[in-house]
Design a protein around this motif. Structure first.
Motif, PDB file in Angstrom:
ATOM      1  N   GLY A  31       0.932  -1.166  -0.006  1.00  0.00           N
ATOM      2  CA  GLY A  31       0.192  -0.080  -0.407  1.00  0.00           C
ATOM      3  C   GLY A  31       0.837   1.113   0.197  1.00  0.00           C
ATOM      4  N   SER A  32       2.182   1.051   0.374  1.00  0.00           N
ATOM      5  CA  SER A  32       2.746   2.274   0.472  1.00  0.00           C
ATOM      6  C   SER A  32       2.671   2.676  -1.494  1.00  0.00           C
ATOM      7  N   LEU A  33       2.953   4.105  -1.010  1.00  0.00           N
ATOM      8  CA  LEU A  33       3.461   4.928  -2.496  1.00  0.00           C
ATOM      9  C   LEU A  33       4.636   5.613  -2.455  1.00  0.00           C
ATOM     10  N   ASP A  34       5.416   5.367  -1.479  1.00  0.00           N
ATOM     11  CA  ASP A  34       6.368   6.072  -1.765  1.00  0.00           C
ATOM     12  C   ASP A  34       7.516   5.006  -2.859  1.00  0.00           C
ATOM     13  N   PHE A  35       8.853   5.990  -3.417  1.00  0.00           N
ATOM     14  CA  PHE A  35       9.451   4.947  -4.075  1.00  0.00           C
ATOM     15  C   PHE A  35      10.899   4.312  -3.333  1.00  0.00           C
ATOM     16  N   SER A  36      11.298   4.038  -4.439  1.00  0.00           N
ATOM     17  CA  SER A  36      12.872   3.547  -3.840  1.00  0.00           C
ATOM     18  C   SER A  36      13.870   3.249  -5.053  1.00  0.00           C
ATOM     19  N   PHE A  37      14.469   3.673  -5.730  1.00  0.00           N
ATOM     20  CA  PHE A  37      15.433   2.966  -6.715  1.00  0.00           C
ATOM     21  C   PHE A  37      16.668   2.775  -6.232  1.00  0.00           C
ATOM     22  N   SER A  38      17.195   3.156  -5.426  1.00  0.00           N
ATOM     23  CA  SER A  38      19.034   2.819  -4.197  1.00  0.00           C
ATOM     24  C   SER A  38      19.283   1.836  -5.215  1.00  0.00           C
ATOM     25  N   GLY A  39      18.616   0.577  -5.004  1.00  0.00           N
ATOM     26  CA  GLY A  39      18.351  -1.293  -4.423  1.00  0.00           C
ATOM     27  C   GLY A  39      18.724  -1.223  -6.108  1.00  0.00           C
ATOM     28  N   LEU A  40      17.421  -0.827  -7.073  1.00  0.00           N
ATOM     29  CA  LEU A  40      17.866  -1.416  -8.703  1.00  0.00           C
ATOM     30  C   LEU A  40      18.826  -1.043  -9.196  1.00  0.00           C
ATOM     31  N   LYS A  41      19.533   0.052  -9.031  1.00  0.00           N
ATOM     32  CA  LYS A  41      20.692   1.484  -9.383  1.00  0.00           C
ATOM     33  C   LYS A  41      22.340   0.485  -8.884  1.00  0.00           C
ATOM     34  N   THR A  42      21.940  -0.651  -7.253  1.00  0.00           N
ATOM     35  CA  THR A  42      22.910  -0.770  -7.501  1.00  0.00           C
ATOM     36  C   THR A  42      22.939  -2.595  -7.561  1.00  0.00           C
ATOM     37  N   ALA A  43      21.508  -2.908  -8.332  1.00  0.00           N
ATOM     38  CA  ALA A  43      21.422  -4.597  -8.666  1.00  0.00           C
ATOM     39  C   ALA A  43      22.120  -4.409  -9.902  1.00  0.00           C
ATOM     40  N   VAL A  44      21.653  -3.466 -10.649  1.00  0.00           N
ATOM     41  CA  VAL A  44      22.256  -3.272 -12.439  1.00  0.00           C
ATOM     42  C   VAL A  44      23.555  -3.060 -12.074  1.00  0.00           C
ATOM     43  N   ALA A  45      24.933  -2.398 -11.389  1.00  0.00           N
ATOM     44  CA  ALA A  45      26.023  -1.865 -10.963  1.00  0.00           C
ATOM     45  C   ALA A  45      26.661  -3.316 -10.914  1.00  0.00           C
ATOM     46  N   LEU A  46      26.213  -3.869  -9.801  1.00  0.00           N
ATOM     47  CA  LEU A  46      26.340  -5.434  -9.705  1.00  0.00           C
ATOM     48  C   LEU A  46      26.940  -6.221 -10.498  1.00  0.00           C
ATOM     49  N   PHE A  47      25.271  -6.087 -11.479  1.00  0.00           N
ATOM     50  CA  PHE A  47      24.973  -7.156 -12.568  1.00  0.00           C
ATOM     51  C   PHE A  47      25.883  -7.166 -13.439  1.00  0.00           C
ATOM     52  N   VAL A  48      26.277  -5.597 -14.083  1.00  0.00           N
ATOM     53  CA  VAL A  48      27.441  -4.861 -14.861  1.00  0.00           C
ATOM     54  C   VAL A  48      28.826  -4.931 -14.414  1.00  0.00           C
ATOM     55  N   ARG A  49      29.048  -5.653 -13.490  1.00  0.00           N
ATOM     56  CA  ARG A  49      30.814  -5.867 -13.074  1.00  0.00           C
ATOM     57  C   ARG A  49      30.807  -6.890 -13.575  1.00  0.00           C
ATOM     58  N   LYS A  50      29.928  -7.667 -12.727  1.00  0.00           N
ATOM     59  CA  LYS A  50      30.258  -8.958 -13.237  1.00  0.00           C
ATOM     60  C   LYS A  50      30.746  -9.256 -14.288  1.00  0.00           C
ATOM     61  N   TRP A  51      29.475  -9.025 -15.196  1.00  0.00           N
ATOM     62  CA  TRP A  51      29.507  -9.280 -16.814  1.00  0.00           C
ATOM     63  C   TRP A  51      30.509  -9.024 -17.458  1.00  0.00           C
ATOM     64  N   ARG A  52      31.700  -7.370 -16.659  1.00  0.00           N
ATOM     65  CA  ARG A  52      32.453  -7.381 -17.481  1.00  0.00           C
ATOM     66  C   ARG A  52      33.933  -8.249 -17.229  1.00  0.00           C
ATOM     67  N   GLU A  53      33.667  -8.293 -15.824  1.00  0.00           N
ATOM     68  CA  GLU A  53      34.403  -9.763 -14.754  1.00  0.00           C
ATOM     69  C   GLU A  53      34.730 -10.900 -15.969  1.00  0.00           C
ATOM     70  N   THR A  54      33.699 -10.828 -15.899  1.00  0.00           N
ATOM     71  CA  THR A  54      33.447 -12.747 -16.528  1.00  0.00           C
ATOM     72  C   THR A  54      33.711 -12.408 -18.092  1.00  0.00           C
ATOM     73  N   GLY A  55      33.636 -12.072 -18.757  1.00  0.00           N
ATOM     74  CA  GLY A  55      32.980 -11.634 -19.968  1.00  0.00           C
ATOM     75  C   GLY A  55      31.180 -11.650 -19.981  1.00  0.00           C
ATOM     76  N   GLU A  56      31.508 -11.347 -21.695  1.00  0.00           N
ATOM     77  CA  GLU A  56      29.893 -11.459 -21.925  1.00  0.00           C
ATOM     78  C   GLU A  56      29.005 -12.545 -21.897  1.00  0.00           C
ATOM     79  N   PRO A  57      27.948 -12.868 -20.894  1.00  0.00           N
ATOM     80  CA  PRO A  57      28.023 -14.273 -20.799  1.00  0.00           C
ATOM     81  C   PRO A  57      27.198 -14.443 -21.219  1.00  0.00           C
ATOM     82  N   LEU A  58      26.217 -15.701 -21.750  1.00  0.00           N
ATOM     83  CA  LEU A  58      25.228 -15.900 -22.412  1.00  0.00           C
ATOM     84  C   LEU A  58      24.188 -15.418 -23.946  1.00  0.00           C
ATOM     85  N   GLY A  59      25.326 -14.828 -23.733  1.00  0.00           N
ATOM     86  CA  GLY A  59      24.564 -13.284 -25.156  1.00  0.00           C
ATOM     87  C   GLY A  59      23.966 -11.891 -24.646  1.00  0.00           C
ATOM     88  N   ILE A  60      24.235 -11.792 -23.370  1.00  0.00           N
ATOM     89  CA  ILE A  60      23.795 -10.248 -23.124  1.00  0.00           C
ATOM     90  C   ILE A  60      24.177  -9.300 -22.991  1.00  0.00           C
TER      91      ILE A  60
END
Ligand code: KG4
Ligand code: ZN
Length: 345
Positions: free
Chosen positions: A205-234
């Motif tokens: 029911g909350s009408l507040d927002f939060s986008f910092s977790g999403l930003k961190t999730a993308v940052a972690l994903f991109v870091r891992k993705w770069r470290e391991t090379g482009e996996p699985l055609g992403i």
């Protein structure tokens, strides 16, 4: 009533002349994007210096394009907050000077009130009451709007604004600033089902927002993705599309919840992120299924502009509200806090 609207709250120097709060005669925007692009975000000191360099020319052009003289002006509206202090100061002091010299009243305007009312520059306007989502680089807020000047906050972001998340993800992907338009363009080539990024709906029911977790999730994903090379055609396009989908899911769901809770039948979406075509399409589709009308300003009135400030100022000046020369700028400025405008009725 001819009102000059001035906005220098962030990185655009803007001035416009609007008649009776709904007929724009001019809307001049000097964008500083090229200046801030190398830094991946707005540099406040550079922004205020650039406003200072351009404010006179931008206001002169607003008069020239509107084909009216300074003597034909009936009032001046200027953003006093929220925004960057150094940037706001340039617009406010210019407006104060002009008001004093021309002998016309001026009014300090809340930037968010400008965004909410920007839709009144369009032919098709909502009836009151309506729900408004202002979604930009600095704000993500939901309001119940009962009339001009009658706003109740329903929710807001607890951390990053949606536009800020677009800008940060674009920076992570090396796409430059501002992020929204480039992410949107890249996302068209991507598959949003490739990665399931988190959606922060917060408590039920909350009408507040939060986008910092999403930003961190993308940052972690991109870091891992770069470290391991482009996996699985992403591809970067898949990351952009999946990120954008996550933001849109949350925005659409919260808007529809706000509409349902408030019992209104119209919703207004404004601010820079409202330029996003995928967001617009999704909202139109969702709203139509629930017999709710959606109103968007055109993109030029979604991003920061002087015309929306003239609209908000017109309604206050028309009611006899005035600011005096002691009014000051505010980096934070709740929309229902009228005290700093210092009315002199
Ligand atoms: O309203 P605005 O010009 O300035 C603020 O008051 O912040 O909004 C600028 C924000 C930036 O974060 C930019 O990335 C975002 O709006 N934006 C977009 C799009 N166009 C601009 N976000 C998503 N999709 C777009 N097409
Ligand atoms: Zn804005």
């Amino acid at each position: 009533m001819n009102v000059l609207g001035i906005d220098t709250s962030c990185d655009d120097t803007s001035a416009a002349i609007v008649v009776d709060g709904n007929v724009p005669l001019s809307n001049v925007v000097y964008s500083q994007i090229c200046l801030h692009h190398p830094y991946g975000g707005v540099v406040p000191e550079l922004a205020s210096r650039e406003h200072l360099r351009n404010i006179v020319e931008v206001v002169d052009q607003a008069f020239a394009k509107a084909a009216i003289d300074q003597q034909d002006l009936d009032g001046i509206a200027v953003t006093i907050g929220p925004g960057l202090i150094g940037s706001l100061l340039v617009g406010l002091y210019y407006a104060k000077g002009l008001s004093f010299v021309l002998g016309v009243p001026f009014i300090g305007v809340n930037h968010l009130e400008g965004h909410i009312l920007s839709v009144f520059l369009e032919e098709s306007v909502p009836d009151f009451p309506f729900v408004a989502l202002t979604v930009s680089g600095g704000h993500t807020s939901l309001y119940h709007v009962a009339g001009f000047g009658r706003y109740t906050s329903l929710g807001q972001t607890l951390d990053d604004a949606a536009g800020e998340a677009f800008d940060k993800v674009a920076k992570l992907l090396g796409l430059g600033y501002p992020g929204g338009p480039v992410i949107e363009k890249l996302a068209v080539e991507g598959n949003h089902e490739k990665i399931r990024f988190p959606r922060a709906y917060l408590t039920r029911g909350s009408l507040d927002f939060s986008f910092s977790g999403l930003k961190t999730a993308v940052a972690l994903f991109v870091r891992k993705w770069r470290e391991t090379g482009e996996p699985l055609g992403i591809s970067a396009a898949d990351v952009a599309a999946s990120f954008q989908e996550s933001v849109i899911d949350v925005l659409v769901q919260k808007v529809m919840e706000a509409v349902e809770k408030s019992g209104v039948s119209s919703v207004v979406i404004a601010g820079g992120v409202a330029c996003n075509k995928t967001l617009r399409d999704r909202l139109i589709e969702q709203a139509a299924s629930q017999a709710v009308a959606v109103f968007f300003p055109r993109p030029a009135y979604c991003t920061d502009n002087g015309a929306m400030i003239a609209v908000a100022g017109y309604h206050r000046l028309f009611r006899g509200e005035r600011s005096d020369l002691s009014v000051d700028v505010r980096s934070r400025f709740p929309i229902d806090d009228l005290e700093p405008i210092l009315f002199d009725r």
